[in-house]
Scaffold this active site. Structure first.
Site, PDB file in Angstrom:
ATOM      1  N   ASN A  10       6.955  17.977 -23.350  1.00 53.31           N
ATOM      2  CA  ASN A  10       5.881  18.312 -24.615  1.00 53.31           C
ATOM      3  C   ASN A  10       7.462  19.322 -25.193  1.00 53.31           C
ATOM      4  O   ASN A  10       7.748  20.057 -24.699  1.00 53.31           O
ATOM      5  CB  ASN A  10       4.662  19.118 -24.052  1.00 53.31           C
ATOM      6  CG  ASN A  10       4.712  20.191 -24.926  1.00 53.31           C
ATOM      7  OD1 ASN A  10       5.210  19.804 -26.302  1.00 53.31           O
ATOM      8  ND2 ASN A  10       3.953  21.169 -25.404  1.00 53.31           N
ATOM      9  N   LYS A  12       7.002  20.496 -28.592  1.00 53.22           N
ATOM     10  CA  LYS A  12       6.616  21.207 -29.130  1.00 53.22           C
ATOM     11  C   LYS A  12       6.826  21.230 -30.596  1.00 53.22           C
ATOM     12  O   LYS A  12       7.410  19.871 -31.006  1.00 53.22           O
ATOM     13  CB  LYS A  12       7.169  22.300 -28.437  1.00 53.22           C
ATOM     14  CG  LYS A  12       6.882  22.401 -26.694  1.00 53.22           C
ATOM     15  CD  LYS A  12       7.079  23.976 -26.432  1.00 53.22           C
ATOM     16  CE  LYS A  12       6.073  23.815 -25.168  1.00 53.22           C
ATOM     17  NZ  LYS A  12       6.572  25.394 -25.294  1.00 53.22           N
ATOM     18  N   HIS A  94      -3.282  23.611 -24.674  1.00 54.91           N
ATOM     19  CA  HIS A  94      -2.145  24.165 -24.506  1.00 54.91           C
ATOM     20  C   HIS A  94      -2.362  25.864 -25.181  1.00 54.91           C
ATOM     21  O   HIS A  94      -2.578  26.073 -25.522  1.00 54.91           O
ATOM     22  CB  HIS A  94      -1.186  22.922 -25.529  1.00 54.91           C
ATOM     23  CG  HIS A  94      -0.009  24.166 -24.806  1.00 54.91           C
ATOM     24  ND1 HIS A  94       1.077  25.324 -24.852  1.00 54.91           N
ATOM     25  CD2 HIS A  94       0.841  23.445 -23.835  1.00 54.91           C
ATOM     26  CE1 HIS A  94       2.171  25.273 -24.872  1.00 54.91           C
ATOM     27  NE2 HIS A  94       2.301  23.743 -23.784  1.00 54.91           N
ATOM     28  N   GLU A  96       0.336  27.761 -26.531  1.00 61.54           N
ATOM     29  CA  GLU A  96       0.705  27.647 -27.622  1.00 61.54           C
ATOM     30  C   GLU A  96      -0.817  27.599 -28.453  1.00 61.54           C
ATOM     31  O   GLU A  96      -0.274  28.534 -29.314  1.00 61.54           O
ATOM     32  CB  GLU A  96       1.619  27.448 -28.151  1.00 61.54           C
ATOM     33  CG  GLU A  96       2.750  28.061 -27.203  1.00 61.54           C
ATOM     34  CD  GLU A  96       3.709  26.933 -26.687  1.00 61.54           C
ATOM     35  OE1 GLU A  96       4.126  25.640 -27.200  1.00 61.54           O
ATOM     36  OE2 GLU A  96       3.983  27.292 -26.043  1.00 61.54           O
ATOM     37  N   GLU A 164      -1.079  25.350 -15.861  1.00 59.60           N
ATOM     38  CA  GLU A 164       0.893  26.108 -17.170  1.00 59.60           C
ATOM     39  C   GLU A 164      -0.093  28.283 -16.863  1.00 59.60           C
ATOM     40  O   GLU A 164      -0.046  27.620 -17.537  1.00 59.60           O
ATOM     41  CB  GLU A 164       0.457  25.592 -17.918  1.00 59.60           C
ATOM     42  CG  GLU A 164       0.783  24.066 -18.191  1.00 59.60           C
ATOM     43  CD  GLU A 164       1.630  24.111 -19.254  1.00 59.60           C
ATOM     44  OE1 GLU A 164       3.080  23.218 -19.406  1.00 59.60           O
ATOM     45  OE2 GLU A 164       0.879  24.092 -20.073  1.00 59.60           O
ATOM     46  N   GLY A 170       8.102  28.662 -21.048  1.00 61.05           N
ATOM     47  CA  GLY A 170       9.575  28.950 -21.852  1.00 61.05           C
ATOM     48  C   GLY A 170       9.573  30.289 -21.000  1.00 61.05           C
ATOM     49  O   GLY A 170      10.476  30.977 -22.540  1.00 61.05           O
ATOM     50  N   SER A 210       7.887  26.855 -16.749  1.00 59.81           N
ATOM     51  CA  SER A 210       9.551  26.571 -16.811  1.00 59.81           C
ATOM     52  C   SER A 210       9.757  25.555 -15.644  1.00 59.81           C
ATOM     53  O   SER A 210      11.040  25.535 -14.708  1.00 59.81           O
ATOM     54  CB  SER A 210      10.182  28.092 -16.102  1.00 59.81           C
ATOM     55  OG  SER A 210       9.652  28.594 -17.124  1.00 59.81           O
TER      56      SER A 210
HETATM   57  C1  PEP Z   1       4.981  23.734 -21.737  1.00 58.91           C
HETATM   58  O1  PEP Z   1       4.650  24.440 -22.845  1.00 58.91           O
HETATM   59  O2  PEP Z   1       4.053  23.408 -21.652  1.00 58.91           O
HETATM   60  C2  PEP Z   1       5.788  24.260 -20.701  1.00 58.91           C
HETATM   61  C3  PEP Z   1       5.866  24.127 -19.475  1.00 58.91           C
HETATM   62  O3  PEP Z   1       7.615  24.788 -21.154  1.00 58.91           O
HETATM   63  P1  PEP Z   1       8.681  24.893 -20.330  1.00 58.91           P
HETATM   64  O4  PEP Z   1       8.454  24.219 -19.400  1.00 58.91           O
HETATM   65  O5  PEP Z   1       9.834  25.299 -21.130  1.00 58.91           O
HETATM   66  O6  PEP Z   1       8.113  26.604 -19.350  1.00 58.91           O
END
Ligand code: PEP
Length: 249
Positions: A10, A12, A94, A96, A164, A170, A210
């Site tokens: 992703n 973003k 998601h 966000e 997630e 992040g 992460s």
């Molecule tokens: C995400 O936004 O779906 C995500 C998993 O981000 P990150 O890998 O940067 O934690």
């Protein structure tokens, strides 16, 4: 039941046109068999990224969608528009979208059903905030987010759940192997109740938060972890492809 692992990036609101094309090209060149691989660039680069990954197994994804077919919805993008530019999977829910943009469960549910009804692969993201985990509410939260989906969704091949935990996205702080496996197993059990066991056994559950080359082998080896949704580490072909290799086992 063997489920083919699915590793999706992703991107973003990152990259620019040149970087997006270079990244897509490097990922397409390094793609290996045995694992489904997908990338979700920003909307404006979908069409040009599609040209780069055409004739390769890399799947094109979208980070968001609107549920209406067409009309006066300034700034929005429909499922048909995404299909028109070769999109194969779409993210909904998601963290966000939920927590930065305040999308409601009702809106997320409508988006998810529009994606599925349009024949695309739905990647529905669920996960608890830190305070929810600390209050012992992780299972309750993910169960509620799973219930945004109804039994209209019938084909397990076109549903992917991305677990997630919000506190891991992040932040550099990933869930441990055991924490991820515990919630993934719970999600599969909840799906067995909501649909049935065969359906639940066939649906892939990605881990996201992460995920990086160093922690991927452990997380992806968990029995109910069927791939990953990756943010930061998906922006460099080398780290993304190293997670893909880890998924090959
Ligand atoms: C995400 O936004 O779906 C995500 C998993 O981000 P990150 O890998 O940067 O934690």
């Amino acid at each position: 039941m063997t489920r083919k692992k699915f590793i999706a990036g992703n991107w973003k609101m990152n990259t620019n046109r040149a970087i997006a094309l270079e990244l897509a090209n490097a990922i397409a060149k390094g793609a290996v068999g045995g694992v489904d691989i997908g990338i979700a660039p920003p909307f404006v680069y979908l069409d040009s990224v599609r040209a780069v990954i055409a004739e390769t197994p890399v799947l094109l994804g979208a980070q968001d969608v609107y549920f209406e077919k067409s009309g006066a919805f300034t700034g929005e993008i429909s499922v048909d528009m995404l299909k028109d530019v070769g999109v194969k999977f779409v993210l909904t829910g998601h963290s966000e979208r939920r927590h930065v943009f305040g999308e409601s469960a009702e809106l997320i549910s409508k988006k998810a059903h529009a994606v599925y009804a349009g024949g695309l692969i739905l990647v529905h993201c669920i996960g608890e905030k830190l305070e929810e985990r600390d209050a012992g509410n992780t299972f309750k939260v993910v169960q509620g987010q799973l219930e945004e989906l109804t039994n209209q969704i019938q084909d397990p091949a076109r549903l992917v759940i991305a677990y997630e935990p919000v506190w891991a996205i992040g932040t550099g702080r990933n869930a441990t192997d055991a924490q991820a496996q515990e919630v993934h197993a719970y999600i599969r059990g909840a799906m067995a109740k909501q649909w049935n066991k065969d359906f639940a056994d066939a649906v892939r559950i990605q881990y996201g938060g992460s995920l990086k080359p160093e922690n991927a082998p452990g997380l992806l080896a968990q029995p109910d972890v069927d791939g990953g949704l990756i943010g930061g580490a998906a922006l460099k072909a080398e780290s993304f492809l190293s997670i893909v290799s880890a998924a090959q086992g």
